[in-house]
Write a protein that holds these residues in place. Structure first.
Motif, PDB file in Angstrom:
ATOM      1  N   LEU A  54      27.251  10.349  38.317  1.00  0.00           N
ATOM      2  CA  LEU A  54      27.946   9.960  39.542  1.00  0.00           C
ATOM      3  C   LEU A  54      27.259   8.793  40.253  1.00  0.00           C
ATOM      4  CD1 LEU A  54      28.780  13.529  40.910  1.00  0.00           C
ATOM      5  CD2 LEU A  54      30.329  11.937  39.769  1.00  0.00           C
ATOM      6  N   ARG A  55      26.203   8.260  39.626  1.00  0.00           N
ATOM      7  CA  ARG A  55      25.467   7.071  40.089  1.00  0.00           C
ATOM      8  C   ARG A  55      24.740   7.291  41.412  1.00  0.00           C
ATOM      9  NH1 ARG A  55      29.232   2.703  40.784  1.00  0.00           N
ATOM     10  NH2 ARG A  55      30.914   4.222  40.822  1.00  0.00           N
ATOM     11  N   ALA A  56      24.369   8.546  41.661  1.00  0.00           N
ATOM     12  CA  ALA A  56      23.509   8.839  42.808  1.00  0.00           C
ATOM     13  C   ALA A  56      22.066   8.485  42.449  1.00  0.00           C
ATOM     14  CB  ALA A  56      23.613  10.310  43.188  1.00  0.00           C
ATOM     15  N   VAL A  57      21.222   8.347  43.474  1.00  0.00           N
ATOM     16  CA  VAL A  57      19.794   8.122  43.276  1.00  0.00           C
ATOM     17  C   VAL A  57      19.111   9.477  43.440  1.00  0.00           C
ATOM     18  CG1 VAL A  57      17.745   6.887  44.044  1.00  0.00           C
ATOM     19  CG2 VAL A  57      20.001   5.781  44.172  1.00  0.00           C
ATOM     20  N   VAL A  58      18.760  10.112  42.339  1.00  0.00           N
ATOM     21  CA  VAL A  58      18.200  11.461  42.370  1.00  0.00           C
ATOM     22  C   VAL A  58      16.690  11.370  42.560  1.00  0.00           C
ATOM     23  CG1 VAL A  58      18.058  13.667  41.165  1.00  0.00           C
ATOM     24  CG2 VAL A  58      20.030  12.182  40.793  1.00  0.00           C
ATOM     25  N   VAL A  59      16.157  12.092  43.539  1.00  0.00           N
ATOM     26  CA  VAL A  59      14.718  12.025  43.798  1.00  0.00           C
ATOM     27  C   VAL A  59      13.959  12.597  42.605  1.00  0.00           C
ATOM     28  CG1 VAL A  59      15.114  12.225  46.277  1.00  0.00           C
ATOM     29  CG2 VAL A  59      14.554  14.266  44.955  1.00  0.00           C
ATOM     30  N   PRO A  60      12.751  12.098  42.334  1.00  0.00           N
ATOM     31  CA  PRO A  60      12.004  12.550  41.149  1.00  0.00           C
ATOM     32  C   PRO A  60      11.708  14.042  41.118  1.00  0.00           C
ATOM     33  CG  PRO A  60      11.066  10.523  42.027  1.00  0.00           C
ATOM     34  CD  PRO A  60      12.072  10.996  43.026  1.00  0.00           C
ATOM     35  N   THR A  61      11.371  14.615  42.276  1.00  0.00           N
ATOM     36  CA  THR A  61      11.005  16.030  42.319  1.00  0.00           C
ATOM     37  C   THR A  61      12.229  16.889  42.601  1.00  0.00           C
ATOM     38  OG1 THR A  61       8.781  15.501  43.119  1.00  0.00           O
ATOM     39  CG2 THR A  61       9.551  17.761  43.428  1.00  0.00           C
ATOM     40  N   ALA A  62      12.544  17.786  41.657  1.00  0.00           N
ATOM     41  CA  ALA A  62      13.603  18.772  41.857  1.00  0.00           C
ATOM     42  C   ALA A  62      12.943  20.121  42.141  1.00  0.00           C
ATOM     43  CB  ALA A  62      14.492  18.848  40.620  1.00  0.00           C
ATOM     44  N   VAL A  63      13.656  20.991  42.833  1.00  0.00           N
ATOM     45  CA  VAL A  63      13.061  22.266  43.269  1.00  0.00           C
ATOM     46  C   VAL A  63      13.867  23.438  42.709  1.00  0.00           C
ATOM     47  CG1 VAL A  63      12.370  23.687  45.227  1.00  0.00           C
ATOM     48  CG2 VAL A  63      12.198  21.193  45.385  1.00  0.00           C
ATOM     49  N   TYR A  64      13.169  24.302  41.997  1.00  0.00           N
ATOM     50  CA  TYR A  64      13.777  25.531  41.493  1.00  0.00           C
ATOM     51  C   TYR A  64      13.028  26.713  42.093  1.00  0.00           C
ATOM     52  CZ  TYR A  64      15.386  29.197  38.347  1.00  0.00           C
ATOM     53  OH  TYR A  64      15.920  30.357  37.834  1.00  0.00           O
ATOM     54  N   ALA A  65      13.776  27.698  42.572  1.00  0.00           N
ATOM     55  CA  ALA A  65      13.161  28.890  43.161  1.00  0.00           C
ATOM     56  C   ALA A  65      13.674  30.127  42.446  1.00  0.00           C
ATOM     57  CB  ALA A  65      13.465  28.979  44.655  1.00  0.00           C
ATOM     58  N   ALA A  66      12.807  30.768  41.673  1.00  0.00           N
ATOM     59  CA  ALA A  66      13.126  32.050  41.060  1.00  0.00           C
ATOM     60  C   ALA A  66      12.815  33.159  42.061  1.00  0.00           C
ATOM     61  CB  ALA A  66      12.321  32.236  39.780  1.00  0.00           C
ATOM     62  N   SER A  67      13.214  34.366  41.725  1.00  0.00           N
ATOM     63  CA  SER A  67      13.003  35.496  42.640  1.00  0.00           C
ATOM     64  C   SER A  67      11.537  35.669  42.992  1.00  0.00           C
ATOM     65  CB  SER A  67      13.546  36.782  42.007  1.00  0.00           C
ATOM     66  OG  SER A  67      14.935  36.681  41.778  1.00  0.00           O
ATOM     67  N   GLU A  68      10.657  35.470  42.002  1.00  0.00           N
ATOM     68  CA  GLU A  68       9.235  35.679  42.251  1.00  0.00           C
ATOM     69  C   GLU A  68       8.567  34.529  43.001  1.00  0.00           C
ATOM     70  OE1 GLU A  68       9.600  34.274  37.860  1.00  0.00           O
ATOM     71  OE2 GLU A  68      10.701  35.561  39.285  1.00  0.00           O
ATOM     72  N   ASP A  69       9.285  33.406  43.189  1.00  0.00           N
ATOM     73  CA  ASP A  69       8.693  32.251  43.874  1.00  0.00           C
ATOM     74  C   ASP A  69       8.645  32.419  45.388  1.00  0.00           C
ATOM     75  OD1 ASP A  69       8.136  30.687  41.624  1.00  0.00           O
ATOM     76  OD2 ASP A  69      10.187  29.957  41.522  1.00  0.00           O
ATOM     77  N   TRP A  70       9.520  33.258  45.918  1.00  0.00           N
ATOM     78  CA  TRP A  70       9.544  33.411  47.371  1.00  0.00           C
ATOM     79  C   TRP A  70       8.269  34.109  47.848  1.00  0.00           C
ATOM     80  CZ3 TRP A  70      13.058  30.530  49.506  1.00  0.00           C
ATOM     81  CH2 TRP A  70      14.235  30.239  48.798  1.00  0.00           C
ATOM     82  N   GLY A  71       7.549  33.408  48.695  1.00  0.00           N
ATOM     83  CA  GLY A  71       6.286  33.924  49.202  1.00  0.00           C
ATOM     84  C   GLY A  71       5.098  33.618  48.318  1.00  0.00           C
TER      85      GLY A  71
END
Length: 240
Positions: A134-151
């Motif tokens: 879609l020709r967006a400028v995607v930032v280098p860092t993407a964020v994924y949060a699994a269930s165990e990542d919270w906290g």
């Protein structure tokens, strides 16, 4: 500046919306942007009707206008079948059909939530290609949060890093730096081409032919150019 957050979470409360809110808060801390949240679960019926009628309902039209006018986007989807959700994809399909340039050049932070860390690559094999298309400028860092990542350690730093990258793009600092670098490279390349052309024209000699004789070009290692050597002399040099 205006930051639009697109959340495809379905439940209430939603971990997808929670991640979206944390990313938005971190970005606002860097930019002081105004935030508008688009909850796709509230637009599901209008998105479906848009596919059959070709016209968006009022709420969907308002969401599309908000995305078009945004200086930056935070987009978050839950993982379904190792990819983004159908509702998430459908919204951006509707957006691109209504305006294929809606996201062109727009900074986008991509993020996703899932039950297992094994799905984290969805960011790279599904979301990043979609927004690159879609020709967006995607930032280098993407964020994924699994269930165990919270906290747990690590999520907060990833959120801050990604938000900082989006903020810099929204403020144009990174874009200006890239533009200056591209301009310098272009200028340097032009100068190098000109110098190379001058060296080439200076080093290539004329090849006169006297009396119908044959002459060839041989490289003289003691000079920067070429020396014209009669063919007979070359033959004589080869004889013992």
């Amino acid at each position: 500046m205006k930051l639009v957050v697109v959340s495809a979470g379905l439940s209430v409360p939603s971990s997808t919306r929670l991640l979206a809110d944390r990313l938005a808060a971190a970005t606002v801390g860097e930019t002081s942007a105004d935030v508008q949240v688009v909850e796709l679960r509230d637009l599901a019926v209008e998105i479906a009707h848009n596919f059959t009628s070709g016209f968006p309902g009022p709420a969907l039209a308002s969401a599309i206008d908000a995305v078009r006018a945004a200086d930056g986007l935070v987009v978050v989807t839950p993982v379904f079948s190792a990819s983004y959700s159908g509702l998430f994809k459908s919204f951006f399909d509707v957006l691109s059909v209504s305006d294929q340039d809606a996201l062109a050049g727009k900074p986008v932070l991509i993020a996703a939530t899932g039950g297992s860390a094994r799905h984290s690559l969805v960011l790279e094999h599904a979301l990043r290609p979609l927004f690159s298309y879609l020709r967006a400028v995607v930032v280098p860092t993407a964020v994924y949060a699994a269930s165990e990542d919270w906290g747990a350690e690590g999520l907060a730093s990833r959120i801050d890093r990604a938000a900082g990258e989006l903020a810099r793009l929204m403020k144009g600092a990174l874009g200006a730096g890239l533009g200056e670098a591209a301009g310098a490279h272009k200028h340097e390349s032009a100068s190098e081409r000109e110098s190379a052309s001058e060296r080439e024209s200076a080093s290539v000699p004329e090849l006169p032919v006297q009396g119908g004789g044959v002459r060839s070009v041989a490289l003289d290692s003691s000079r920067s150019g070429f020396e014209v050597v009669p063919f007979a002399q070359q033959l004589a040099a080869l004889q013992p």
